[in-house]
Write an enzyme that holds these catalytic residues in place. Structure first.
Site, PDB file in Angstrom:
ATOM      1  CE1 TYR A  62      -8.619  -9.789  12.806  1.00 31.06           C
ATOM      2  CE2 TYR A  62      -6.083  -9.063  12.967  1.00 31.06           C
ATOM      3  CZ  TYR A  62      -7.469  -8.887  12.507  1.00 31.06           C
ATOM      4  OH  TYR A  62      -7.795  -7.688  12.161  1.00 31.06           O
ATOM      5  N   GLY A 210      -6.594  -5.367  -1.204  1.00 30.89           N
ATOM      6  CA  GLY A 210      -7.787  -5.739  -1.415  1.00 30.89           C
ATOM      7  C   GLY A 210      -7.996  -7.367  -1.312  1.00 30.89           C
ATOM      8  CG  LEU A 215      -2.530  -7.985  -5.418  1.00 27.65           C
ATOM      9  CD1 LEU A 215      -1.440  -9.081  -4.914  1.00 27.65           C
ATOM     10  CD2 LEU A 215      -1.588  -6.718  -5.216  1.00 27.65           C
TER      11      LEU A 215
HETATM   12  N1  LIG Z   1      -9.733  -3.578  11.296  1.00 30.54           N
HETATM   13  C1  LIG Z   1     -10.336  -4.679  10.476  1.00 30.54           C
HETATM   14  O1  LIG Z   1     -11.708  -4.755  10.570  1.00 30.54           O
HETATM   15  C2  LIG Z   1      -9.565  -5.398   9.663  1.00 30.54           C
HETATM   16  C3  LIG Z   1     -10.338  -6.291   8.523  1.00 30.54           C
HETATM   17  C4  LIG Z   1      -9.313  -7.056   7.987  1.00 30.54           C
HETATM   18  C5  LIG Z   1      -8.063  -7.169   7.905  1.00 30.54           C
HETATM   19  N2  LIG Z   1      -7.421  -6.471   8.782  1.00 30.54           N
HETATM   20  C6  LIG Z   1      -6.117  -6.327   9.002  1.00 30.54           C
HETATM   21  O2  LIG Z   1      -5.546  -5.878   7.702  1.00 30.54           O
HETATM   22  C7  LIG Z   1      -4.255  -6.688   7.747  1.00 30.54           C
HETATM   23  C8  LIG Z   1      -4.150  -6.748   6.104  1.00 30.54           C
HETATM   24  O3  LIG Z   1      -5.359  -7.656   5.406  1.00 30.54           O
HETATM   25  P1  LIG Z   1      -5.463  -8.826   4.611  1.00 30.54           P
HETATM   26  O4  LIG Z   1      -4.169  -9.836   4.975  1.00 30.54           O
HETATM   27  O5  LIG Z   1      -6.629  -9.541   4.956  1.00 30.54           O
HETATM   28  O6  LIG Z   1      -5.440  -8.569   3.262  1.00 30.54           O
HETATM   29  P2  LIG Z   1      -4.388  -7.958   2.137  1.00 30.54           P
HETATM   30  O7  LIG Z   1      -3.109  -7.557   2.917  1.00 30.54           O
HETATM   31  O8  LIG Z   1      -5.203  -6.892   1.279  1.00 30.54           O
HETATM   32  O9  LIG Z   1      -4.143  -9.216   1.231  1.00 30.54           O
HETATM   33  C9  LIG Z   1      -3.684 -10.362   1.651  1.00 30.54           C
HETATM   34  C10 LIG Z   1      -3.855 -11.377   0.569  1.00 30.54           C
HETATM   35  O10 LIG Z   1      -2.951 -10.914  -0.617  1.00 30.54           O
HETATM   36  C11 LIG Z   1      -2.270 -12.061  -0.782  1.00 30.54           C
HETATM   37  N3  LIG Z   1      -0.960 -11.489  -1.074  1.00 30.54           N
HETATM   38  C12 LIG Z   1      -0.131 -10.916  -0.337  1.00 30.54           C
HETATM   39  N4  LIG Z   1       1.078 -10.594  -0.927  1.00 30.54           N
HETATM   40  C13 LIG Z   1       0.955 -10.986  -2.131  1.00 30.54           C
HETATM   41  C14 LIG Z   1       1.800 -10.869  -3.023  1.00 30.54           C
HETATM   42  N5  LIG Z   1       3.156 -10.325  -3.013  1.00 30.54           N
HETATM   43  N6  LIG Z   1       1.237 -11.333  -4.357  1.00 30.54           N
HETATM   44  C15 LIG Z   1       0.393 -12.044  -4.130  1.00 30.54           C
HETATM   45  N7  LIG Z   1      -0.560 -12.284  -3.240  1.00 30.54           N
HETATM   46  C16 LIG Z   1      -0.386 -11.577  -2.147  1.00 30.54           C
HETATM   47  C17 LIG Z   1      -2.221 -12.936   0.421  1.00 30.54           C
HETATM   48  O11 LIG Z   1      -2.075 -14.324   0.003  1.00 30.54           O
HETATM   49  P3  LIG Z   1      -0.770 -15.166   0.673  1.00 30.54           P
HETATM   50  O12 LIG Z   1      -0.823 -15.487   1.920  1.00 30.54           O
HETATM   51  O13 LIG Z   1      -0.638 -16.197  -0.526  1.00 30.54           O
HETATM   52  O14 LIG Z   1       0.561 -14.320   0.225  1.00 30.54           O
HETATM   53  C18 LIG Z   1      -3.418 -12.567   0.778  1.00 30.54           C
HETATM   54  O15 LIG Z   1      -4.680 -13.501   0.134  1.00 30.54           O
HETATM   55  C19 LIG Z   1      -4.896  -7.947   8.333  1.00 30.54           C
HETATM   56  O16 LIG Z   1      -3.489  -8.774   8.589  1.00 30.54           O
HETATM   57  C20 LIG Z   1      -5.372  -7.486   9.370  1.00 30.54           C
HETATM   58  O17 LIG Z   1      -4.234  -7.100  10.352  1.00 30.54           O
HETATM   59  C21 LIG Z   1      -8.201  -5.535   9.789  1.00 30.54           C
END
Ligand SMILES: NC(=O)c1ccc[n+]([C@@H]2O[C@H](COP(=O)([O-])OP(=O)(O)OC[C@H]3O[C@@H](n4cnc5c(N)ncnc54)[C@H](OP(=O)(O)O)[C@@H]3O)[C@@H](O)[C@H]2O)c1
Length: 275
Positions: A62, A210, A215
């Site tokens: 990252y 997702g 959402l």
């Molecule tokens: N192991 C793997 O291969 C892998 C792959 C991907 C991710 N990850 C891990 O999973 C974690 C979570 O994944 P992610 O952040 O990609 O996806 P996520 O948590 O599913 O979604 C994050 C997205 O949702 C939005 N969001 C968050 N809270 C919100 C709210 N209350 N209302 C409206 N929109 C909201 C965020 O935008 P805003 O910033 O505008 O809030 C962002 O665009 C990552 O931080 C990482 O640590 C691991």
């Protein structure tokens, strides 16, 4: 009401608040380079801990490296109860690429690099980010086991694994967690989640919202209106109620979203609504 445990243990580490923080989103756009506003990124990380998240998920890919450096800058010296989970095994030759590199020599360097950037003597949870199809899984796990014996890693986790791959890994290592994509819209890892439940090991759903798409589903929006909650809170509460081994790590770069998301732990939802 759907009542679910509010904490979880990873091996003998705990209690960990069942709502962790996925730190990937505080890097620059496309998880590449430094954040546009460094001060804000540091504030988001500090606020996540203040709001009760004591499990942070990151990876050396990252940024690359930037995310781990930001966590250390924001929170070092670390509070005693903060658990930092990082990952190795993916490399980023450019922003659009996430290439597997599970060679033992690469993983040995990755572990040492993460220790240095995170300013840790021991990483609580080190996860193999993905299997490298060119390297036998046992060979990739070798440096993690060596690091565990040397006291550089406390526990080993895996990511993007099937049930069969998890069982293969468990033959050589004590695996305490699996991190796979899982959310309301994508339940392709349901079998892995169920398997983790049977084993009593943590399941960390990545993309728990997702990446924002979950959402927008009509049913989530309707339920959030009924409950006077936000769609993200409903999506998180659904995950928390789904299995006691679930440890969601929603990501955000917004303090307002972070505050909403952390409040999901206190949301009272009827089990029939969640179903
Ligand atoms: N192991 C793997 O291969 C892998 C792959 C991907 C991710 N990850 C891990 O999973 C974690 C979570 O994944 P992610 O952040 O990609 O996806 P996520 O948590 O599913 O979604 C994050 C997205 O949702 C939005 N969001 C968050 N809270 C919100 C709210 N209350 N209302 C409206 N929109 C909201 C965020 O935008 P805003 O910033 O505008 O809030 C962002 O665009 C990552 O931080 C990482 O640590 C691991």
């Amino acid at each position: 009401m759907a009542d679910f445990p509010t904490s979880i243990c990873l091996g003998d580490i705990g209690p960990i608040n069942r709502l962790g923080f996925g730190a990937m989103r505080v890097c620059g756009p496309s998880v590449w380079g430094p954040p546009k506003e460094r001060k804000h990124a540091l504030q988001v990380l500090r606020r996540a801990y203040e709001l009760g998240a004591n499990f942070f998920d990151t990876a050396d890919s990252y940024g690359p490296y930037v995310d781990e450096e930001l966590i250390a800058e924001a929170l070092y010296p670390y509070p005693k109860d903060l658990v930092i989970a990082t990952k190795g095994g993916l490399v980023r030759p450019k922003a659009s690429r996430w290439d597997e590199d599970g060679r033992p020599e690469h993983l040995r360097q990755s572990i040492d690099g993460s220790l240095k950037r995170l300013k840790l003597e021991r990483i609580d949870l080190y996860q193999l980010h993905a299997i490298d199809p060119k390297v036998p899984l046992e060979d990739s796990l070798g440096p993690l086991l060596d690091a565990q014996r040397a006291g550089k890693i406390r526990y080993i986790g895996v990511s993007n694994f099937s049930v069969a791959e998890l069982e293969r890994a468990r033959k050589v290592a004590n695996i305490v967690s699996v991190q796979n994509e899982y959310n309301l819209d994508n339940r392709s890892s349901e079998d892995v989640l169920m398997h983790c439940g049977k084993l009593g090991i943590a399941f960390l759903p990545w993309y728990p919202l997702g990446a924002g798409a979950a959402l927008r589903s009509q049913r989530v929006v309707a339920l959030s209106k009924k409950l006077k909650a936000t769609p993200a809170q409903v999506a998180i509460a659904w995950l928390l109620a789904k299995s006691p081994v679930m440890l969601p790590i929603p990501g955000t770069n917004s303090i307002q979203h972070l505050e909403q998301n952390m409040a999901a732990l206190a949301l009272q939802i009827k089990r029939e609504d969640l179903e």
